[in-house]
Design a protein around this motif. Structure first.
Motif, PDB file in Angstrom:
ATOM      1  N   PRO A 224      47.817  42.760  66.091  1.00  0.00           N
ATOM      2  CA  PRO A 224      47.706  41.725  65.042  1.00  0.00           C
ATOM      3  C   PRO A 224      49.040  41.363  64.389  1.00  0.00           C
ATOM      4  N   LEU A 225      50.091  42.180  64.604  1.00  0.00           N
ATOM      5  CA  LEU A 225      51.406  41.799  64.085  1.00  0.00           C
ATOM      6  C   LEU A 225      51.974  40.617  64.878  1.00  0.00           C
ATOM      7  N   PHE A 226      51.448  40.434  66.088  1.00  0.00           N
ATOM      8  CA  PHE A 226      52.001  39.402  66.964  1.00  0.00           C
ATOM      9  C   PHE A 226      51.042  38.220  67.156  1.00  0.00           C
ATOM     10  N   ASN A 227      49.730  38.496  67.099  1.00  0.00           N
ATOM     11  CA  ASN A 227      48.759  37.451  67.405  1.00  0.00           C
ATOM     12  C   ASN A 227      47.606  37.440  66.419  1.00  0.00           C
ATOM     13  N   ARG A 228      46.888  36.309  66.378  1.00  0.00           N
ATOM     14  CA  ARG A 228      45.703  36.231  65.550  1.00  0.00           C
ATOM     15  C   ARG A 228      44.466  36.419  66.431  1.00  0.00           C
ATOM     16  N   PHE A 229      43.532  37.230  65.952  1.00  0.00           N
ATOM     17  CA  PHE A 229      42.296  37.472  66.685  1.00  0.00           C
ATOM     18  C   PHE A 229      41.142  36.911  65.866  1.00  0.00           C
ATOM     19  N   SER A 230      40.409  35.935  66.439  1.00  0.00           N
ATOM     20  CA  SER A 230      39.258  35.433  65.684  1.00  0.00           C
ATOM     21  C   SER A 230      37.997  35.695  66.493  1.00  0.00           C
ATOM     22  N   PRO A 231      36.883  35.966  65.803  1.00  0.00           N
ATOM     23  CA  PRO A 231      35.631  36.222  66.514  1.00  0.00           C
ATOM     24  C   PRO A 231      35.259  35.009  67.368  1.00  0.00           C
ATOM     25  N   LEU A 232      34.753  35.271  68.541  1.00  0.00           N
ATOM     26  CA  LEU A 232      34.308  34.181  69.422  1.00  0.00           C
ATOM     27  C   LEU A 232      33.149  33.462  68.739  1.00  0.00           C
ATOM     28  N   PRO A 233      33.257  32.123  68.572  1.00  0.00           N
ATOM     29  CA  PRO A 233      32.178  31.415  67.868  1.00  0.00           C
ATOM     30  C   PRO A 233      30.857  31.459  68.643  1.00  0.00           C
TER      31      PRO A 233
END
Ligand SMILES: [Zn+2]
Length: 414
Positions: free
Chosen positions: A199-208
């Motif tokens: 998460p320091l490098f990328n954003r993780f969002s829940p799959l809609p």
């Protein structure tokens, strides 16, 4: 034989052979460049084939430059060992206790990795840009590099300091405890990396919610694969190359899809890619991979112990161990390189097994075949890798061979 001469030959042999591999690959590509080979017709158009070859050629040149830079770095380190500079620095470092010795090992390794930065910049903003894959910006690139360096320096220092401390406290038996400590660190990082570092490098969002999520959850249910969450990662922030992976164990498992993958593939094809990943877990590759990694850690700690006992370094003890650790970490890859055909062959075997699992889980080879063909085409995968390059460097079988294996298994069933 003289130890210094042996080290020099080791480094020259590896880099010379790597350069030879790239030379062979380039000639192989040029010989096949006139038209699309018969086995690739239907997979690539004339234009797609020419683009993939041009990308492969640029990447070969970069790889050759990278070999050159790495060789220069290692030769400089050997020269410093030869003319007594390293011994002088080690004596200075030993005066500052464990922290000094840890820095003695760490700083040359960090310097070697810094040498790669200019080339990495050329890769991202030269080659990747020219072929339409780059989505990063110089500012983001610099931030990534600095974060990576800080992580490597911080973690590297703590681990080296702890190992040297164990050796100081336990004497000769340190290496077994050192292995136990490194094994714990490895397992901890495997679990913590996706949660705290990525998460320091990328954003993780829940799959809609939607057809894709429904299809993936159905697949996980059908194959008995416990999942704690389905996430989409903003891979498109840096590159248009696509990927998918899962992290963690048991019910803590998270599945991560690159947004670029979701964009390129249909829900059915994405499910087939996930089925392949589930196959790795179900066939035990994750645990076997961990066991192999731990075995190499054991090899490393024992080799460091063995080498430190033979170190000609006056005063030996922790200083001898620091000397041995630096030699192993800097030159070990040149030695282990000769084992890469074995590890790559094992990895390719696992890929075929995971493909076979996905074929069964998706009631046929077509969804995975379409996904692989589409990803291969979009990422301009090398269409004609030379068998020798595959043997040494390919952890995945070339896509045309995977397609052939998948489809012939389908036909055998009919
Ligand atoms: Zn795989």
């Amino acid at each position: 034989m003289n130890l210094a001469l042996a080290c020099l030959l080791l480094v020259l042999a590896q880099h010379g052979f790597e350069a030879l591999l790239l030379f062979i690959q380039n000639r192989h590509q040029e010989r096949l460049s006139a038209r699309v080979p018969a086995h690739l017709q239907g997979l690539l158009s004339e234009e797609g084939y020419a683009r993939a070859l041009s990308y492969a050629k640029d990447k070969n040149l970069l790889a050759l430059a990278s070999q050159g830079i790495s060789l220069l770095g290692l030769l400089a380190l050997l020269a410093l060992a030869w003319d007594g500079h390293l011994a002088l620095w080690l004596a200075l470092a030993a005066g500052h206790g464990l922290a000094g010795l840890a820095l003695f090992v760490l700083l040359p390794l960090l310097a070697l990795s810094l040498l790669e930065w200019p080339l990495d910049y050329a890769r991202q903003f030269g080659v990747e840009q020219r072929h339409g894959f780059n989505k990063s910006r110089p500012g983001l690139w610099v931030a990534d590099k600095l974060k990576g360096l800080a992580l490597a320096a911080g973690l590297g220092f703590l681990v080296l300091w702890a190992l040297l401390g164990l050796a100081q406290a336990l004497g000769q038996a340190w290496w077994l405890w050192g292995f136990g400590f490194l094994a714990l660190v490895q397992v901890f990082l495997m679990l913590a990396w996706p949660r705290f570092i990525m998460p320091l490098f990328n954003r993780f969002s829940p799959l809609p919610e939607g057809p894709l999520k429904a299809q993936l959850l159905a697949l996980a249910g059908r194959t008995g694969f416990g999942v704690a969450g389905l996430f989409v990662m903003d891979g498109s922030k840096r590159s248009s190359h696509a990927n998918a992976f899962f992290t963690g164990f048991g019910r803590l498992r998270r599945i991560v899809l690159f947004d670029t993958l979701v964009d390129q593939l249909s829900p059915e094809q994405t499910a087939a890619v996930l089925a392949h990943e589930i196959g790795h877990s179900k066939r035990g590759h994750t645990l076997q991979g961990l066991a192999l990694a731990l075995a190499s850690t054991l090899g490393l700690t024992y080799a460091a112990h063995w080498l430190s006992l033979r170190s000609a370094w006056p005063g030996s003890g922790q200083a001898g161990l620091a000397w041995a650790l630096l030699a192993l970490l800097a030159l070990g890859p040149s030695l282990l390189f000769w084992l890469s055909p074995l590890s790559a062959a094992l990895s390719r075997r696992w890929e075929y097994q995971a493909d076979a699992f996905a074929r069964q889980a998706c009631a046929g080879a077509e969804p995975l075949c379409q996904a692989l063909a589409s990803l291969h085409k979009n990422s301009l995968g090398n269409p004609v890798p030379h068998p020798l390059l595959v043997a040494f460097h390919y952890s995945h079988p070339p896509v045309p061979e995977r397609l052939r294996a998948l489809r012939s298994a389908d036909q055998a069933k009919v």
